[in-house]
Design a protein around this motif. Structure first.
Motif, mmCIF file in Angstrom:
data_model
loop_
_atom_site.group_PDB
_atom_site.id
_atom_site.type_symbol
_atom_site.label_atom_id
_atom_site.label_comp_id
_atom_site.label_asym_id
_atom_site.label_seq_id
_atom_site.Cartn_x
_atom_site.Cartn_y
_atom_site.Cartn_z
ATOM 1 N N PHE A 1 22.876 82.432 76.391
ATOM 2 C CA PHE A 1 21.517 81.869 76.483
ATOM 3 C C PHE A 1 20.982 81.974 77.917
ATOM 4 O O PHE A 1 19.791 82.219 78.126
ATOM 5 C CB PHE A 1 21.502 80.406 76.036
ATOM 6 N N LEU B 1 12.757 77.073 82.557
ATOM 7 C CA LEU B 1 13.934 77.783 82.069
ATOM 8 C C LEU B 1 14.577 77.017 80.910
ATOM 9 O O LEU B 1 14.962 77.593 79.895
ATOM 10 C CB LEU B 1 14.937 77.946 83.221
ATOM 11 N N THR C 1 12.766 77.543 77.751
ATOM 12 C CA THR C 1 13.087 78.851 77.174
ATOM 13 C C THR C 1 14.452 78.809 76.489
ATOM 14 O O THR C 1 14.609 79.278 75.354
ATOM 15 C CB THR C 1 13.097 79.917 78.290
ATOM 16 N N MET D 1 15.858 76.337 75.244
ATOM 17 C CA MET D 1 15.742 75.536 74.019
ATOM 18 C C MET D 1 15.248 76.371 72.836
ATOM 19 O O MET D 1 15.568 76.080 71.682
ATOM 20 C CB MET D 1 14.814 74.337 74.247
ATOM 21 N N LYS D 2 14.465 77.409 73.106
ATOM 22 C CA LYS D 2 14.003 78.246 71.997
ATOM 23 C C LYS D 2 15.192 78.979 71.359
ATOM 24 O O LYS D 2 15.268 79.107 70.137
ATOM 25 C CB LYS D 2 12.937 79.229 72.479
ATOM 26 N N PHE D 3 16.115 79.433 72.200
ATOM 27 C CA PHE D 3 17.326 80.063 71.659
ATOM 28 C C PHE D 3 18.186 79.015 70.940
ATOM 29 O O PHE D 3 18.756 79.270 69.886
ATOM 30 C CB PHE D 3 18.120 80.746 72.772
ATOM 31 N N MET E 1 17.217 76.300 69.471
ATOM 32 C CA MET E 1 16.635 75.891 68.187
ATOM 33 C C MET E 1 16.829 76.963 67.123
ATOM 34 O O MET E 1 16.997 76.645 65.953
ATOM 35 C CB MET E 1 15.169 75.542 68.367
ATOM 36 N N ALA E 2 16.825 78.228 67.540
ATOM 37 C CA ALA E 2 17.014 79.307 66.564
ATOM 38 C C ALA E 2 18.384 79.174 65.891
ATOM 39 O O ALA E 2 18.515 79.444 64.705
ATOM 40 C CB ALA E 2 16.869 80.665 67.226
#
Lengths: 399, 399
Positions: free
Chosen positions: A104, A255, A258, A260-262, A264-265
């Motif tokens: 990540f 950062l 960002t 967190m987007k990974f 959450m996926a």
């Protein structure tokens, strides 16, 4: 039949994987293989962690929040503060092991084709993570004769290009056991700021520092709030490699958003591992004292034993539970295979990781091996005796 | 301050994430928010799984093998065989949830810039996984008026280019609940073979098929041994989303060898989750019977209730625990925010996932919402009453 991806074809195998068939054949032939190649600590996980799993009352093994349980993040923040590292709860994202934290981190800082500078020898799986993300590792060589000190800052600076986005260090180091001093880290910090890079610091061995040395976290360095990313894990700290719980810590809010987007996926880090990890933080101080004193004894026996082998040289590691040792051999890949395949001392032989897998530069470390001291003393002593005897017989011996 | 990566900037947020602040504000304002947006089943994990964690005697939470515990893989292989899916132990790689199985699958089959065809609406996190790997999703639209049947094969074929490497389906489907019939799957298989593509099939809802329908696995399709990859997970099956245990199953040995390189780089799937997952396979048949009959009751109440709302239309889902419903509204993103922000019925309101997040085609699904029926019947009934009342007041109502 459809094609395998180029990314998949380019993924490196682990340096140890290639030796596995030879270790298995040796065992089949009745030899005892003493494993000096393993990163799984042999010490117990804290009682309090194992007990927490038994005492847990939940009937649904449900998702945790993508960033990890609030209560665990709070407890971790206190753990860091007790170690004089100023980490607030919101600075922390819980990951599936240090591995995911690294992936990540790379994905958030770098694009395919970008470059990351790493002092070599380095943890071999960094190669795999870089391939997954499509970024290129640019090595800066550290030398065994310097005890694997951080290379001069000029060596780092010489490698910086327009594609350089980050520097990655491991401190205390795997495979070297090196603990970087404050001066070296401060110099690195200046360079990072000068070129506006990210610095990722893999600090999963931070509890394993010996001889009174204090591990300095990248988060303690001046002026790096927007640049520094700490990678952590409970795997080695609490001998809980199977919990798959790590963390990514940074003061850089953009950062984190960002990352967190990974996070959450992939929905959630492991719930059960977090229960054990939160409880493990309540382990008594004696837990680490015992583990450290055990490792120091082993390290001392190992390093003295290795340095007593004619032609061998092993710098004293200040942390972790690895040592890199230079041997009087032509090629450590060949030697590590030969010792499994052709050698035994009254039925005993040893498995080591050839250091070539930890270097990115072709040919570097050709005569070095990595040794993990996660074995009981008598077995460690026996391994040294075997290694010495093997070197006397090895056809590719150089001195 | 160093730049965030383009990959990171392009990572989508979850469709629900944008609504979270409005749900939180509604709660703060004293409203009860009925969550129709959640994928975490509310049923208990099997007793036998929870008990296995308590009974486990290990004192070190150690790594499992990178491919997962042999004993778990054996038990899983028997589980599939009992479901008439011929899976040998060696066909199986245990992953950290279905998420990791999807990521490793994409990384092994595809390179950055390659294309994967997916019928839409699809599970929104496929977007994130594709971004992480750098591949492009090419949607083929399925329509609510057809009950989200697999689109005609010509529609798939029209999207195939030199960059197409794979087709991904979810069966039973999230968000639609659609279970594909044999004929549709056989036609897809022919297309896959004709163009020598991979087919990834996300079958994590396979235990949730209703009205006597049998889920057909991609591994049961003729002639696809080198092309088919099944994605599985214990998350929904055993209501153990937090275990983070999935699997990647394929008869293609070269592909498995590639996937293993990614698996070894991250070392190990979660040990504790595997203990629970292996035990869960011993859950009595009554466990699934109870869960299925509970979901069928909820589904029937939900779908009948929705179809009784003037202007609404919801096809009957054959599996999973989701339904996509068309509403008489201008825009579901706006409506799902409005119902949280501006509406309540005696203090109650509902949270739904706007379907736009499940479509890749701009504007598609603009008047649809996804509803998960993982709530008790009375709450589900109340949610329908609220939804009906809200639609009578919503300023953007269209019919």
């Amino acid at each position: 039949m459809p094609q395998i991806s180029n990314v998949g074809l380019a993924m490196p195998s682990s340096p140890i994987r290639k030796l596995m068939p030879f270790a298995n054949a040796a065992k089949k032939a009745g030899k005892r293989v003493i494993h000096l190649n393993i990163g799984q600590p042999d010490v117990s996980s804290p009682d309090v962690a194992v007990r927490a799993l038994k005492d847990d009352a939940r009937t649904v093994i449900e998702y945790s929040p993508s960033e990890g349980y609030e209560s665990y993040r709070e407890a971790l923040s206190i753990y860091y503060k007790n170690a004089s590292i100023n980490v607030e709860v919101d600075d922390l994202i819980v990951t599936t092991g240090g591995s995911e934290a690294l992936i990540f981190g790379l994905l958030s800082c770098m694009d395919p084709g970008d470059e990351i500078i790493i002092p070599e020898p380095f943890y071999a799986n960094y190669n795999g993570f870089a391939k997954m993300v499509g970024v290129n590792i640019i090595p800066v060589t550290a030398y065994i004769d310097d005890g694997f000190a951080l290379p001069p800052i000029e060596d780092f600076e010489a490698k910086i290009t327009s594609k350089t986005k980050a520097i990655l260090i491991c401190n205390p180091g795997n495979p070297t056991g090196k603990v970087y001093n404050s001066e070296a880290l401060d110099a690195l910090a200046k360079l990072v700021l000068k070129h506006d890079l990210y610095i990722l610091s893999d600090e999963v061995y931070r509890e394993f520092c010996y001889d009174g040395s204090q591990p300095k976290s990248v988060l303690e360095l001046e002026g790096l709030a927007q640049n520094a990313i700490m990678i952590d894990s409970v795997s080695k700290r609490f001998s809980m490699c199977g919990a798959r719980v790590g963390a990514l810590v940074t003061k850089n809010a953009a950062l984190r958003e960002t990352i967190m987007k990974f996070a959450m996926a992939r929905l959630s880090p492991p719930t059960l591992g977090q229960i054990a990890s939160e409880a493990a933080l309540k382990a008594p101080a004696s837990y680490f004292e015992d583990v450290r004193s055990c490792y120091v004894k082993r390290r001392d026996v190992l390093v003295e034993g290795l340095n007593n082998i004619p032609g061998a040289m092993c710098p004293m590691p200040g942390g972790a539970f690895y040592a890199v040792c230079k041997l009087p051999i032509d090629n450590s890949d060949t030697f590590c295979q030969w010792i499994l395949e052709k050698f035994d001392l009254n039925g005993d032989t040893v498995m080591m990781a050839p250091a070539s897998g930890f270097y990115s530069t072709e040919g570097a470390g050709y005569n070095e091996v990595r040794i993990a001291y996660v074995l009981d003393l008598p077995l460690l002593e026996r391994a040294i005796v075997c290694l010495k005897a093997a070197l006397e017989l090895y056809p590719g011996r150089t001195t």
